[in-house]
Design a protein around this motif. Sequence first.
Motif, PDB file in Angstrom:
ATOM      1  N   TYR A 256      -9.512  61.973 -46.421  1.00 40.62           N
ATOM      2  CA  TYR A 256      -8.901  61.054 -47.378  1.00 40.62           C
ATOM      3  C   TYR A 256     -10.010  60.347 -48.127  1.00 40.62           C
ATOM      4  O   TYR A 256     -11.160  60.288 -47.660  1.00 40.62           O
ATOM      5  CB  TYR A 256      -7.995  60.037 -46.669  1.00 40.62           C
ATOM      6  CG  TYR A 256      -8.700  59.147 -45.678  1.00 40.62           C
ATOM      7  CD1 TYR A 256      -9.236  57.919 -46.061  1.00 40.62           C
ATOM      8  CD2 TYR A 256      -8.854  59.541 -44.345  1.00 40.62           C
ATOM      9  CE1 TYR A 256      -9.903  57.104 -45.138  1.00 40.62           C
ATOM     10  CE2 TYR A 256      -9.512  58.730 -43.429  1.00 40.62           C
ATOM     11  CZ  TYR A 256     -10.032  57.524 -43.830  1.00 40.62           C
ATOM     12  OH  TYR A 256     -10.690  56.716 -42.934  1.00 40.62           O
ATOM     13  N   SER A 257      -9.705  59.837 -49.279  1.00 38.89           N
ATOM     14  CA  SER A 257     -10.658  59.051 -50.060  1.00 38.89           C
ATOM     15  C   SER A 257     -10.530  57.606 -49.622  1.00 38.89           C
ATOM     16  O   SER A 257      -9.532  56.952 -49.918  1.00 38.89           O
ATOM     17  CB  SER A 257     -10.347  59.173 -51.557  1.00 38.89           C
ATOM     18  OG  SER A 257     -10.446  60.507 -51.967  1.00 38.89           O
ATOM     19  N   ALA A 258     -11.513  57.123 -48.891  1.00 40.87           N
ATOM     20  CA  ALA A 258     -11.455  55.761 -48.363  1.00 40.87           C
ATOM     21  C   ALA A 258     -11.503  54.737 -49.494  1.00 40.87           C
ATOM     22  O   ALA A 258     -12.243  54.893 -50.463  1.00 40.87           O
ATOM     23  CB  ALA A 258     -12.610  55.518 -47.404  1.00 40.87           C
ATOM     24  N   ILE A 259     -10.674  53.702 -49.351  1.00 36.94           N
ATOM     25  CA  ILE A 259     -10.673  52.604 -50.315  1.00 36.94           C
ATOM     26  C   ILE A 259     -10.880  51.295 -49.569  1.00 36.94           C
ATOM     27  O   ILE A 259     -10.472  51.154 -48.419  1.00 36.94           O
ATOM     28  CB  ILE A 259      -9.374  52.555 -51.152  1.00 36.94           C
ATOM     29  CG1 ILE A 259      -8.153  52.453 -50.253  1.00 36.94           C
ATOM     30  CG2 ILE A 259      -9.259  53.753 -52.070  1.00 36.94           C
ATOM     31  CD1 ILE A 259      -6.867  52.141 -50.970  1.00 36.94           C
ATOM     32  N   GLY A 260     -11.543  50.357 -50.222  1.00 31.42           N
ATOM     33  CA  GLY A 260     -11.733  49.038 -49.629  1.00 31.42           C
ATOM     34  C   GLY A 260     -12.419  49.109 -48.287  1.00 31.42           C
ATOM     35  O   GLY A 260     -13.471  49.722 -48.130  1.00 31.42           O
ATOM     36  N   SER A 261     -11.785  48.500 -47.293  1.00 25.48           N
ATOM     37  CA  SER A 261     -12.386  48.393 -45.959  1.00 25.48           C
ATOM     38  C   SER A 261     -11.955  49.507 -45.007  1.00 25.48           C
ATOM     39  O   SER A 261     -12.216  49.432 -43.805  1.00 25.48           O
ATOM     40  CB  SER A 261     -12.029  47.028 -45.357  1.00 25.48           C
ATOM     41  OG  SER A 261     -10.626  46.895 -45.234  1.00 25.48           O
ATOM     42  N   GLU A 262     -11.318  50.558 -45.514  1.00 28.01           N
ATOM     43  CA  GLU A 262     -10.941  51.676 -44.649  1.00 28.01           C
ATOM     44  C   GLU A 262     -12.188  52.340 -44.074  1.00 28.01           C
ATOM     45  O   GLU A 262     -13.270  52.284 -44.668  1.00 28.01           O
ATOM     46  CB  GLU A 262     -10.154  52.729 -45.441  1.00 28.01           C
ATOM     47  CG  GLU A 262      -8.750  52.325 -45.782  1.00 28.01           C
ATOM     48  CD  GLU A 262      -8.004  53.390 -46.547  1.00 28.01           C
ATOM     49  OE1 GLU A 262      -6.761  53.367 -46.477  1.00 28.01           O
ATOM     50  OE2 GLU A 262      -8.617  54.226 -47.239  1.00 28.01           O
ATOM     51  N   ALA A 263     -12.021  52.980 -42.930  1.00 29.89           N
ATOM     52  CA  ALA A 263     -13.122  53.738 -42.336  1.00 29.89           C
ATOM     53  C   ALA A 263     -13.590  54.770 -43.363  1.00 29.89           C
ATOM     54  O   ALA A 263     -12.779  55.509 -43.916  1.00 29.89           O
ATOM     55  CB  ALA A 263     -12.662  54.413 -41.054  1.00 29.89           C
TER      56      ALA A 263
ATOM     57  N   LEU B 186     -13.044  64.737 -57.731  1.00 25.69           N
ATOM     58  CA  LEU B 186     -12.025  63.732 -57.448  1.00 25.69           C
ATOM     59  C   LEU B 186     -11.929  62.785 -58.642  1.00 25.69           C
ATOM     60  O   LEU B 186     -12.932  62.436 -59.249  1.00 25.69           O
ATOM     61  CB  LEU B 186     -12.372  62.949 -56.175  1.00 25.69           C
ATOM     62  CG  LEU B 186     -12.443  63.756 -54.880  1.00 25.69           C
ATOM     63  CD1 LEU B 186     -12.938  62.872 -53.737  1.00 25.69           C
ATOM     64  CD2 LEU B 186     -11.111  64.378 -54.543  1.00 25.69           C
ATOM     65  N   GLU B 187     -10.710  62.374 -58.941  1.00 27.16           N
ATOM     66  CA  GLU B 187     -10.487  61.445 -60.050  1.00 27.16           C
ATOM     67  C   GLU B 187      -9.384  60.460 -59.677  1.00 27.16           C
ATOM     68  O   GLU B 187      -8.637  60.700 -58.728  1.00 27.16           O
ATOM     69  CB  GLU B 187     -10.136  62.210 -61.330  1.00 27.16           C
ATOM     70  CG  GLU B 187      -8.972  63.166 -61.162  1.00 27.16           C
ATOM     71  CD  GLU B 187      -8.792  64.122 -62.332  1.00 27.16           C
ATOM     72  OE1 GLU B 187      -7.630  64.462 -62.615  1.00 27.16           O
ATOM     73  OE2 GLU B 187      -9.797  64.533 -62.942  1.00 27.16           O
TER      74      GLU B 187
ATOM     75  N   ARG C  93      -2.088  55.004 -57.208  1.00 25.50           N
ATOM     76  CA  ARG C  93      -2.650  53.690 -56.877  1.00 25.50           C
ATOM     77  C   ARG C  93      -4.166  53.624 -57.077  1.00 25.50           C
ATOM     78  O   ARG C  93      -4.877  52.945 -56.363  1.00 25.50           O
ATOM     79  CB  ARG C  93      -2.281  53.277 -55.459  1.00 25.50           C
ATOM     80  CG  ARG C  93      -0.803  53.049 -55.271  1.00 25.50           C
ATOM     81  CD  ARG C  93      -0.501  52.515 -53.905  1.00 25.50           C
ATOM     82  NE  ARG C  93       0.928  52.313 -53.747  1.00 25.50           N
ATOM     83  CZ  ARG C  93       1.517  52.115 -52.604  1.00 25.50           C
ATOM     84  NH1 ARG C  93       0.823  52.067 -51.490  1.00 25.50           N
ATOM     85  NH2 ARG C  93       2.825  51.935 -52.545  1.00 25.50           N
ATOM     86  N   ASN C  94      -4.651  54.427 -58.009  1.00 23.00           N
ATOM     87  CA  ASN C  94      -6.065  54.465 -58.372  1.00 23.00           C
ATOM     88  C   ASN C  94      -6.960  55.002 -57.255  1.00 23.00           C
ATOM     89  O   ASN C  94      -8.173  54.771 -57.251  1.00 23.00           O
ATOM     90  CB  ASN C  94      -6.551  53.091 -58.843  1.00 23.00           C
ATOM     91  CG  ASN C  94      -7.504  53.209 -60.006  1.00 23.00           C
ATOM     92  OD1 ASN C  94      -7.510  54.220 -60.711  1.00 23.00           O
ATOM     93  ND2 ASN C  94      -8.313  52.205 -60.208  1.00 23.00           N
ATOM     94  N   ILE C  95      -6.370  55.715 -56.309  1.00 23.72           N
ATOM     95  CA  ILE C  95      -7.135  56.336 -55.219  1.00 23.72           C
ATOM     96  C   ILE C  95      -7.646  57.691 -55.712  1.00 23.72           C
ATOM     97  O   ILE C  95      -6.913  58.434 -56.380  1.00 23.72           O
ATOM     98  CB  ILE C  95      -6.257  56.511 -53.958  1.00 23.72           C
ATOM     99  CG1 ILE C  95      -5.757  55.146 -53.470  1.00 23.72           C
ATOM    100  CG2 ILE C  95      -7.021  57.239 -52.852  1.00 23.72           C
ATOM    101  CD1 ILE C  95      -4.687  55.224 -52.411  1.00 23.72           C
ATOM    102  N   ALA C  96      -8.882  58.025 -55.376  1.00 24.52           N
ATOM    103  CA  ALA C  96      -9.472  59.292 -55.817  1.00 24.52           C
ATOM    104  C   ALA C  96      -8.713  60.470 -55.217  1.00 24.52           C
ATOM    105  O   ALA C  96      -8.483  60.534 -54.012  1.00 24.52           O
ATOM    106  CB  ALA C  96     -10.942  59.345 -55.424  1.00 24.52           C
TER     107      ALA C  96
END
Length: 194
Positions: free
Chosen positions: A55-62, A100-101, A105-108
């Motif tokens: 997955y493309s991690a966002i914010g504080s995700e692992a 990736l783009e 929710r603006n997640i890659a």
Amino acid sequence: MSSLKDKKNKLREEYRRRRDAFHRQLDMATRGLAFRRPPTPLVKLIEQSDVIALYSAIGSEAPTARLAEYLAEMGKITAFPEVVKNSPLEFRKVSNIDLLEAGFRNIAEPNANCPAITPDLIIAPMIAFDRSMNRLGQGGGYYDRTFEKYPEAIRIGLAWSVQETDAVPVQPHDIPLHMIVTESEIIQKVDMNL
């Protein structure tokens, strides 16, 4: 008594705060090293798998960027999810992270040129988890629908240790993980024989 949905939402709020606070206190070197190389039990599962979904991690995700580099070094096929609203995730082969783009929710996400592919192993993010291998996600049900679509795929959760809770409230559609990997521990089903 509050509903199960309310309990899950309160748990999400609490564990997002915990995860964010933990992540903020990590220095840059520790952030860079975390999840860089998978632990031996996960390496064995990766070696047995051809297609690994990240997955493309966002914010504080692992984080998963270093893990993607590791998989490339091993010659594994890496896939990332594309969100199709109210459906299982569609995994697409990604040979270069530059493919990736910004997506849901603006997640890659993989771009349209990346071919669809079936994963052997799915590494999923989560907000909270428990020792019964239950995960609490964002609440959209995407990973549960995906786990149901790919029942043969090994399900791995990636999280920080502070995301552990005593018990994640579960519903009949919630599908447990096979293994959870944190920066300090591996939790796995006893019957995995690794």
